[in-house]
Design a protein around this motif. Sequence first.
Motif, PDB file in Angstrom:
ATOM      1  N   GLU A   1      -2.399   2.091  -5.047  1.00 26.76           N
ATOM      2  CA  GLU A   1      -2.815   0.691  -4.969  1.00 26.76           C
ATOM      3  C   GLU A   1      -1.997  -0.126  -5.960  1.00 26.76           C
ATOM      4  O   GLU A   1      -1.607   0.378  -7.020  1.00 26.76           O
ATOM      5  CB  GLU A   1      -4.303   0.565  -5.311  1.00 26.76           C
ATOM      6  CG  GLU A   1      -5.230   1.284  -4.332  1.00 26.76           C
ATOM      7  CD  GLU A   1      -5.215   0.668  -2.940  1.00 26.76           C
ATOM      8  OE1 GLU A   1      -5.015  -0.554  -2.830  1.00 26.76           O
ATOM      9  OE2 GLU A   1      -5.410   1.423  -1.964  1.00 26.76           O
TER      10      GLU A   1
ATOM     11  N   LEU B   1       2.596   0.529  -8.473  1.00 31.10           N
ATOM     12  CA  LEU B   1       1.488   1.034  -7.674  1.00 31.10           C
ATOM     13  C   LEU B   1       0.984   2.275  -8.406  1.00 31.10           C
ATOM     14  O   LEU B   1       1.783   3.020  -8.988  1.00 31.10           O
ATOM     15  CB  LEU B   1       1.960   1.434  -6.271  1.00 31.10           C
ATOM     16  CG  LEU B   1       2.442   0.297  -5.396  1.00 31.10           C
ATOM     17  CD1 LEU B   1       3.567   0.754  -4.501  1.00 31.10           C
ATOM     18  CD2 LEU B   1       1.297  -0.218  -4.563  1.00 31.10           C
TER      19      LEU B   1
ATOM     20  N   LYS C   1       0.881  -1.164   0.000  1.00 23.99           N
ATOM     21  CA  LYS C   1       0.000   0.000   0.000  1.00 23.99           C
ATOM     22  C   LYS C   1       0.915   1.209   0.000  1.00 23.99           C
ATOM     23  O   LYS C   1       2.065   1.134   0.439  1.00 23.99           O
ATOM     24  CB  LYS C   1      -0.875   0.038   1.248  1.00 23.99           C
ATOM     25  CG  LYS C   1      -1.865  -1.082   1.354  1.00 23.99           C
ATOM     26  CD  LYS C   1      -2.773  -0.894   2.540  1.00 23.99           C
ATOM     27  CE  LYS C   1      -1.994  -1.074   3.832  1.00 23.99           C
ATOM     28  NZ  LYS C   1      -2.799  -1.008   5.035  1.00 23.99           N
TER      29      LYS C   1
ATOM     30  N   GLY D   1      -2.166   5.641  -8.665  1.00 25.05           N
ATOM     31  CA  GLY D   1      -3.224   6.433  -8.043  1.00 25.05           C
ATOM     32  C   GLY D   1      -3.526   7.654  -8.878  1.00 25.05           C
ATOM     33  O   GLY D   1      -2.794   7.984  -9.814  1.00 25.05           O
TER      34      GLY D   1
END
Length: 121
Positions: free
Chosen positions: A83, A90, A66, A92
Motif C-alpha cells: 500500500e 509502497l 497498488k 507491506g
Amino acid sequence: MILPKLTLVVGLLAATGVSAHETAGQHGGRVTDAGKFHVELVAKGETVDVFLSDGEQKPVPANGFKGTAILVVGGKPARVPLEPADGNRLTGKANASLGDSPKGAVQLTGPDGATASGKFN
C-alpha cells in the motif's frame, strides 16, 4: 535432435538478455525495471518497502498505486500486499522474516490501471 536443443538454448539466452539487471538503490535495496518505472526492493524482517522512480531515477509519488510483492520465503512463495506510504514508497508486512535479499517479483498497478512487474533474482 540437435536442432530442438539448440532452439531451446537460444530461446533461453534471448529471454535472459531481455530481463534487466539489478543495481544498488539509494535506500539500501536492489533496483530493477518494472515497465517504465524503476523499483527498489528493501526487506527488513517482515517489512517490505518498494520505492518507485522514473527512468531518470526521479521519485514517483506512490499515491494511487497498488502492488504485491511475491517473494520466496523458506522455499515457498509469500504474497505481500503493498500500500502507498509516504513519498514514493509502497509498504507491506510478510508473515515471516524475509532476509535481506529475497528473490521474487513486485507487481504494480498504477493510478491509470496500467500494470508492470519487476523481477529480483
